[in-house]
Design an enzyme around this catalytic site. Sequence first.
Site, PDB file in Angstrom:
ATOM      1  N   CYS A  91     -19.986  36.611 -85.700  1.00 32.00           N
ATOM      2  CA  CYS A  91     -19.574  38.244 -85.879  1.00 32.00           C
ATOM      3  C   CYS A  91     -19.252  38.310 -87.127  1.00 32.00           C
ATOM      4  O   CYS A  91     -19.135  39.473 -87.582  1.00 32.00           O
ATOM      5  CB  CYS A  91     -19.128  39.187 -84.853  1.00 32.00           C
ATOM      6  N   CYS A 159      -6.354  24.821 -82.574  1.00 34.24           N
ATOM      7  CA  CYS A 159      -7.267  23.813 -82.683  1.00 34.24           C
ATOM      8  C   CYS A 159      -8.723  24.619 -82.395  1.00 34.24           C
ATOM      9  O   CYS A 159      -9.115  24.747 -81.321  1.00 34.24           O
ATOM     10  CB  CYS A 159      -7.002  22.713 -81.691  1.00 34.24           C
TER      11      CYS A 159
END
Length: 179
Positions: A91, A159
Amino acid sequence: MNRRSFVSSMMAAGFLLMVPASFASARDIKYYHDFSVTDDALKPLERDASWWRERLDDDAWGILFQEETEPAHSSPLDKQTSKGSYVCAACYLPLFSSDTKYDSGTGWPSFWAAHEAHMGTKTDYKMFWPRTEYHCIRCGGHQGHVFDDGPEPTGKRWCNNGLALKFIPEGEALPGLRG
């Protein structure tokens, strides 16, 4: 005041002097793009998986919407060192600044801070012990996991799957939000 009280007082004062400095560096992250995101833009999108499937390649779709993980050391973004912004590959919501990126040695792009208002979290038990998984707050796309073994000033390691991100270099316009 005895010696023990004096030493304890000095240690406490020293700690209090150090705390604001560590918070200041997390608060003063440099952002390379002007992004004004309204509260409305942070509302979850009402899109089903097929809508995203039409807009993403198979690997990115699998990571973002099937919560897969790319192989370690497979993403060029792991070694990306240019200044800029990292946005959600689905998005395009800004998620990270390059100023918070570091080499964690894990083989995935890692950051010590995120645009936390742009992230949603949940507990993941897929590896038998609880981990904190995070997603883009807007599209729900799976990004990665956050751990408490990162560098100062936050001690966090966000991460991330490289295929779940798109890097926008400093000087290049951010893409408009999609969806």
